[in-house]
Design an enzyme around this catalytic site. Structure first.
Site, short mmCIF file in Angstrom:
data_model
loop_
_atom_site.label_atom_id
_atom_site.label_comp_id
_atom_site.label_asym_id
_atom_site.label_seq_id
_atom_site.Cartn_x
_atom_site.Cartn_y
_atom_site.Cartn_z
CE LYS A 73 1.23 7.09 40.51
NZ LYS A 73 0.89 8.44 40.00
CB SER A 148 -1.75 7.70 37.19
OG SER A 148 -0.87 8.58 37.88
CB SER A 172 -1.81 11.44 38.82
OG SER A 172 -1.99 11.12 37.46
#
Lengths: 479, 94
Positions: A73, A148, A172
């Protein structure tokens, strides 16, 4: 049909790489796959091209992840590789160091394959607030992958990643794992070092793996979990070998089903799938009982005060002075104001403003302090529950993946989609999302298992037993 | 409780245009009215939780370690002067 190399799990990739020559073959297969599917799902900001070669110079002896490509990420620092949090304000930022998790993975012989798209600064539940582009769900390209960590989940689901790392502040990792039909773990607060994770909510954030199955998740946790002197909020608690207890059965396991979680707004198809999974656990010998987490309905309110307060403080460092974007001005305050106005997207502005407000003089007691007190009550709910049960079972999200733009203009309804995941972050307990079926549109449904502090091992065991009975993850999206 | 968007924007060091002000003020008021639900609870005697682990401060030896990291760090600076970050003038006059 023989399995393509890019379809491999972590366990399969490690076996494949026993012959060192095979590593570049795997890398090439994955690069080609990304070239084909990434223009459709847009999970990656960038990735290693086919021409690049595995640069592992170390011997593979004793390395548990030798030659395994990992997707990361974009809020986790990677030395020499742009890390922007999918924000304009950090474009061009190339970290001079690796996050501890990246370092640990590299030490075990893994290499970084790609950087994954995300909601800007991890503020969002749909990946639509990325300053770059929205990521799409491989099961239906008109739908969001969740967020996210939407890029991480989408890349694993579309087989352009073997495994990915995400971060979870209010859901997330788990909510996108649920929307994309993969396995995602939010570890206990303090279990995994956050050194090199660009901070959002410091009392809530955790890094965790998104994987194709439970065993892979346990393997990655074996590497990234543990105390780190560079992160004073990491816990000095021994890390067990998570793969050792996976296969033990669930006979006698005490499972609680919270009555407050089955409420209006929960999609009937999601509820049915979770109830069926619960029945399957009973069949496997677990003891299921109804429990109560009485303060559940306050969790979203507490979260959006605590998380935005912490975010407003953490994001104060993005001021155009030391790195990233700067709007040229003659005056310093004007430079700050313009830099942040141009560099931040709308959701970031919304949350920084809210967090600043709840911390400001005259409002601190009415909002921030009150939220911290209710947080105590939410934590106590879990302390009480874990006196009676080993695992709490629930849906991961109230619905399956929603359509692009469906919730974008209504922040409150977006926030409410995290109702089942937020309480774990507020209490600090570990939670995992595993696939538990598909709705009538063919979209994956996620089952959340919540465990007691530092008891990820029980979550892996419970998850593995269910996964090996149902094999939901055999099904792949056709893209 | 209503918020003064101009004051909060200044505290946040974010410049907003008029259109943004209207929209964000509206969004934030909606969120603030939702969180009013916390007023239902009697929490006078509840201790606040800022952190879920019982952590203590961590100290280390104050040792001098040679580091060249600043050179790499300065590469990202929007503006530098030698080994300093350069910003617009802060102090009036002179």
């Amino acid at each position: 049909m023989a399995k393509e190399l890019y379809e491999m799990t972590v366990v399969e990739a490690v076996n494949h790489n026993k012959d060192e020559k095979n590593v570049n073959e795997l890398l090439s297969s994955l690069s080609k796959r990304a070239e084909k599917v990434n223009p459709k799902v847009k999970a990656y900001l960038n990735w290693k091209t086919e021409a690049s070669e595995f640069d592992g110079k170390t011997s593979k002896d004793g390395k548990s992840l030798w030659g395994v490509p990992i997707s990361i990420k974009d809020n986790i620092c990677t030395h020499g590789w742009e890390t922007s949090c999918s924000s304009k304000i950090l474009k061009g930022y190339i970290p001079p160091y690796d996050a501890t998790v990246v370092n640990k993975l590299k030490n075990e012989g893994a290499f970084i394959f790609a950087k994954c798209n995300m909601d800007e600064f991890a503020f969002g539940s749909s990946c639509e607030s990325s300053a770059d582009f929205p990521t799409l769900n491989p099961w239906d390209l008109e739908r969001v992958p969740g967020g996210s960590s939407g890029g991480s989940a989408s890349s694993v689901a579309s087989d352009e990643a073997i495994v990915a790392l995400g971060s979870d502040t209010g859901g997330s990792i788990r909510q996108p794992a649920s929307f994309c039909g993969v396995v995602g773990l939010k570890p206990t607060y303090g279990r995994v070092s956050r050194y090199g994770l660009i901070a959002f909510g410091s009392s809530l954030d955790q890094i965790g793996p998104l994987t194709k199955n439970v065993e892979d998740n346990a393997r990655i946790m074996n590497v990234i979990a543990g105390y780190d002197p560079k992160d004073s909020t990491s816990a000095n608690v021994e890390v067990p070998d998570y793969t050792q207890t996976l296969t033990k059965n669930v006979e006698g396991l005490r499972i609680g089903i919270p009555k407050e979680y089955f409420i209006d707004g929960l999609d009937p198809e999601v509820e049915a799938a979770v109830r069926e999974a619960t029945a399957m656990y009973e069949k496997l010998g677990a003891k299921v009982k109804e429990i109560s987490l009485p303060h559940t309905k306050y969790a979203v309110s507490v979260y959006y005060i605590v998380a935005t307060a912490e975010a407003s403080s953490n994001l104060a460092r993005f001021d155009g002075v030391q790195y990233g974007y700067r709007h040229p001005s003659k005056d310093l305050v004007e430079m700050y104001m313009n830099t942040r106005s141009q560099g931040f997207g709308e959701e970031v502005k919304r949350r920084v403003l809210l967090g600043t407000f709840v911390l400001s003089a005259g409002y601190y007691d009415a909002y921030y302090l009150k939220a911290q007190k209710v947080r105590t009550l939410i934590k106590k709910d879990f302390d009480e529950a874990f006196k009676e049960v080993d695992v709490i079972i629930s849906p991961t999200a109230p619905t399956t993946a929603f359509k692009l733009n469906e919730k974008k203009e209504d922040p409150l309804s977006m926030y409410l989609s995290d109702i089942y995941t937020i309480p774990s972050n507020l209490a600090g307990v570990p939670s995992i999302s595993i696939p538990c079926g598909y709705d009538s549109k063919g979209l994956p449904i996620g089952l959340q298992l919540i465990g007691n502090y530092f008891d990820e091992a029980t979550l892996f065991r419970a998850g593995y037993n269910y996964e090996q009975t149902m094999h939901w993850n055999d099904k792949k999206p056709s893209i | 409780m209503e918020m003064d968007i101009n004051k909060v924007a200044l505290l946040s060091r974010i410049k907003l245009d008029e259109e943004e002000k209207v929209k964000l003020q509206n969004d934030l008021n909606q969120i603030l009215s939702y969180v009013e639900q916390l007023n239902e609870l009697d929490i006078a005697d509840v201790e606040p939780t800022s952190h879920v682990l019982n952590l203590e401060n961590v100290y280390r030896e104050d040792k001098v370690i040679q580091s060249e990291a600043y050179k790499e760090v300065l590469k990202h600076a929007p503006d530098i002067h030698g080994s300093y970050f350069k910003v617009p003038k802060v102090i009036e006059g002179s």
